[in-house]
Design an enzyme around this catalytic site. Structure first.
Site, PDB file in Angstrom:
ATOM      1  N   CYS A   2       0.822  -1.194   0.000  1.00  0.00           N
ATOM      2  CA  CYS A   2       0.000   0.000   0.000  1.00  0.00           C
ATOM      3  C   CYS A   2       0.862   1.252   0.000  1.00  0.00           C
ATOM      4  O   CYS A   2       2.092   1.195  -0.007  1.00  0.00           O
ATOM      5  CB  CYS A   2      -0.903   0.017   1.231  1.00  0.00           C
ATOM      6  SG  CYS A   2      -1.808  -1.508   1.497  1.00  0.00           S
ATOM      7  N   ARG A  50      -4.712   1.275  -1.012  1.00  0.00           N
ATOM      8  CA  ARG A  50      -4.633  -0.164  -0.746  1.00  0.00           C
ATOM      9  C   ARG A  50      -4.458  -0.988  -2.010  1.00  0.00           C
ATOM     10  O   ARG A  50      -5.166  -0.810  -2.995  1.00  0.00           O
ATOM     11  CB  ARG A  50      -5.884  -0.642  -0.016  1.00  0.00           C
ATOM     12  CG  ARG A  50      -5.784  -2.101   0.428  1.00  0.00           C
ATOM     13  CD  ARG A  50      -7.080  -2.606   1.017  1.00  0.00           C
ATOM     14  NE  ARG A  50      -6.911  -3.944   1.592  1.00  0.00           N
ATOM     15  CZ  ARG A  50      -7.909  -4.780   1.855  1.00  0.00           C
ATOM     16  NH1 ARG A  50      -9.160  -4.397   1.615  1.00  0.00           N
ATOM     17  NH2 ARG A  50      -7.678  -5.962   2.364  1.00  0.00           N
ATOM     18  N   ASP A 100      -3.600  -8.634   9.004  1.00  0.00           N
ATOM     19  CA  ASP A 100      -2.432  -8.311   9.819  1.00  0.00           C
ATOM     20  C   ASP A 100      -2.449  -6.877  10.320  1.00  0.00           C
ATOM     21  O   ASP A 100      -1.834  -6.565  11.342  1.00  0.00           O
ATOM     22  CB  ASP A 100      -1.136  -8.604   9.062  1.00  0.00           C
ATOM     23  CG  ASP A 100      -1.063  -7.914   7.706  1.00  0.00           C
ATOM     24  OD1 ASP A 100      -2.091  -7.400   7.233  1.00  0.00           O
ATOM     25  OD2 ASP A 100       0.035  -7.917   7.113  1.00  0.00           O
ATOM     26  N   ILE A 291      13.812 -11.702 -17.325  1.00  0.00           N
ATOM     27  CA  ILE A 291      14.104 -10.824 -18.447  1.00  0.00           C
ATOM     28  C   ILE A 291      15.345 -11.353 -19.165  1.00  0.00           C
ATOM     29  O   ILE A 291      16.318 -11.758 -18.532  1.00  0.00           O
ATOM     30  CB  ILE A 291      14.355  -9.377 -17.958  1.00  0.00           C
ATOM     31  CG1 ILE A 291      13.063  -8.769 -17.421  1.00  0.00           C
ATOM     32  CG2 ILE A 291      14.938  -8.510 -19.059  1.00  0.00           C
ATOM     33  CD1 ILE A 291      11.996  -8.525 -18.459  1.00  0.00           C
TER      34      ILE A 291
END
Length: 636
Positions: A2, A50, A100, A291
């Site tokens: 977040c 969020r 959490d 990559i």
């Protein structure tokens, strides 16, 4: 994963401009595109962006305790929250969610500032306790998650997950810190706790800041440090036997997710080890991505493919073109302050690739610092061995003179490039290591800066960052000392910053099992002989993984995640570099010696010297200045 933001009035309960906070929060929309939240009351307002990972339906933020007196905004993951919930419930706390985040408010109620010592994970959060009139900021032990703050002239404290959150506030002074410039051109990033702006700071890893309204702002408090105290004597076999369960557990607790999860797989030792553990713990094939580069000197994709085949992963590969330099201006906006690690380009691309199929990715970051994987550690120990035989009174004048006289030979095989070693031998241990990791040496920076800017520095040198950390280091022996310095500087300032910004630009959460603090503590206590043996870095880590990975993965030459800057600057970017380095933006600052800037460009483009690193560092500084100017003009 977040983004957080907030404004706290340290002096009184004046109303907070909620519209301003909403605009500040919106600058980090990329960090949390799923949901926004804002809470305000007299003297305090906190906002959140969020990216939903766990408890998708009820983990909304800002989040409160039972009576609404404690509120938190949180960025990160507390991996042991499942264990903490029943402990807190037994102590009388009531939970409304299974996320959490709620653990944080109850842990604060129960243990106060010491709550962070109970958390296992990556986190940055701001918490307000109305009953105690106390505001609390905290950052995880290794600095995986970022946290910026500034005390404004009117007594308001602002904070956010990125520096752009702070610069969105019109009262933040944008005076550039001269010391930050000196540090940037030495390290390629600005080490904690400094930022490019004098008024803004980073909260250092493993630190908290507790502010009681109406009282003076204290210094941040450190709640943890890497111990680097020797373990009881153990054999190599015993160390190998302990390592695998520690690594397996560290990976296992990072597999909790309610959204698609995968891993970066470069083909190097660390990411391959993480994927091996994931595959052994998972019932479904692991999603992996890597990559590839057209230039074989930079391409590790064939090794990644071998690991993917061995563990039957769902593997995706995309090639990055040799001219993938269109990201330069985007990177300047992404990092908010000067940042010169060119591997930010492929890191951005691998995060972009990962996000096509997963929302969470595990990485191998941290293994080199904990288990001594960098080649420079071997070179440093060789120098230390020589230093131990030659008194400082002899070394400084003799090797200092030899270093000045010996020609610089970038074109020659490494065995003949003795200038840097001779210069390093003239220094003490800390300054010698600083010399080995500096992008621009002391001599180059002295020539780079104008006389006026050098006077403004007042004799300050970037090596002071390392001296400050070394003075507090619990490490005693030479290898542990430089590992500690890297954990405090390079790991957090370069590696973790790069991964955080590149991943969050794509709303991708990255978790680093090798940076679990329990594993880091254990590794720090190992003797040097189990980390670096016979010139082989990460010795015990590789030995422990021999039953999980082939030797061609474990013992091949380390490649890194680089881009071909030297060729770019003599080819497709030739004119862009000349215009940026010799153009009006850098000239207008008064920081630089114009003659030396021209020498860097001319000598590199004529093929006389490889100045790609200082030129990239200048190019990114110029891009930062232009981005800062554009941001300022948009607000006017």
């Amino acid at each position: 994963m977040c983004g957080i933001a907030g404004i706290f009035d340290t002096q009184a309960k004046r109303p907070i401009d909620q519209a301003l906070l909403a605009r500040m929060n919106q600058t980090q929309h990329h960090r949390g595109p799923d949901e926004s939240g804002l809470h305000a009351e007299p003297g305090i307002a906190m906002a959140h962006k969020r990216l939903s990972i766990i408890d998708l339906s009820s983990g909304h933020q800002p989040l409160f305790n039972e009576d609404g007196s404690v509120v938190v905004v949180f960025n990160g993951e507390i991996y042991n929250f499942v264990d903490l919930i029943p402990e807190l419930q037994a102590l009388g706390h009531t939970f409304r969610t299974r996320c959490d985040t709620e653990v944080i408010v109850h842990a604060w109620e129960q243990w106060g500032e010491a709550c962070v010592e109970r958390f296992r994970g990556m986190f940055a959060f701001g918490l307000w306790d109305r009953n105690k009139e106390t505001f609390f900021l905290a950052r995880d032990r290794l600095g995986v998650k970022p946290l910026y703050y500034a005390l404004l002239d009117d007594g308001q404290l602002i904070f956010g997950s990125e520096l752009k959150v702070l610069t969105a506030h019109p009262a933040l002074r944008r005076d550039i810190d001269p010391h930050a410039i000196e540090e940037y051109f030495a390290y390629g990033y600005i080490p904690e706790p400094r930022t490019i702006y004098q008024q803004a700071l980073k909260l250092s890893p493993a630190h908290t800041l507790t502010i009681k309204r109406g009282q003076p702002i204290p210094q941040p408090r450190e709640y943890w440090d890497v111990p680097f105290q020797p373990l009881a004597l153990m054999t190599q076999a015993e160390a190998q036997e302990e390592l695998i369960p520690l690594l397996r557990e560290s990976v296992k607790i990072r597999l909790v997710s309610e959204v698609p999860l995968g891993a970066f797989l470069s083909g190097g030792v660390d990411s391959s080890a993480v994927v091996a553990m994931m595959a052994e713990l998972s019932t479904e094939p692991v999603n992996t991505c890597s990559i590839s580069f057209g230039d074989p000197a930079f391409n590790e994709s064939e090794y990644a493919a071998k690991v993917a085949t061995r563990y039957h992963t769902n593997h995706r590969v995309e090639q990055v073109d040799a001219d993938d330099f269109d990201l330069i201006d985007k990177l300047a906006a992404l990092y908010d302050e000067p940042y010169a690690d060119s591997s930010a380009i492929p890191t951005y691309r691998v995060c972009q690739l990962a996000r096509k199929t997963v929302t969470v990715a595990l990485s191998g970051d941290g293994g080199d610092e904990s288990f001594a994987g960098y080649r420079r550690y071997r070179w440093h120990l060789n120098e230390e061995h020589m230093r131990s035989f030659i008194p400082s009174a002899v070394r400084r004048p003799v090797f200092g003179l030899l270093g000045k006289l010996y020609p610089k030979a970038d074109w020659a095989p490494k065995i003949f490039r003795a200038k840097s070693t001779l210069e390093g031998m003239a220094r003490d241990s800390v300054e010698g290591y600083f010399h080995s990791v500096s992008l621009l040496s002391d001599t180059m920076r002295a020539r780079l800066f104008s006389p006026e800017f050098s006077r403004e520095l007042g004799g300050y040198r970037a090596v002071e960052v390392m001296y400050r950390h070394d003075a507090r280091s619990p490490a005693q022996e030479p290898l542990a000392r430089v590992q500690y310095l890297d954990i405090k500087t390079y790991l957090v300032g370069d590696i973790l910053t790069k991964v955080d910004r590149a991943s969050m630009a794509h709303a991708l959460e990255v978790r680093e099992p090798l940076l679990d603090h329990k594993l880091v503590e254990w590794a720090s206590r190992l003797p040097a002989s189990l980390k670096l043996q016979g010139g082989e870095g990460k010795y015990i880590f590789k030995k422990a993984m021999e039953s999980h990975l082939p030797n061609e993965i474990l013992y091949r030459k380390k490649m890194g995640f680089a881009v071909p800057l030297a060729n770019w600057f003599r080819g497709p970017l030739k004119e862009k570099v000349r215009q940026a380095v010799l153009g009006p933006t850098l000239a207008a600052t008064g920081y630089f010696n114009a003659d030396y800037l021209r020498e860097l460009v001319d000598h590199h483009q004529a093929g006389l010297r490889d100045y790609s690193t200082p030129l990239w560092t200048l190019l990114m500084f110029e891009a930062f200045l232009r981005n800062m100017q554009q941001s300022s003009s948009m607000k006017e």
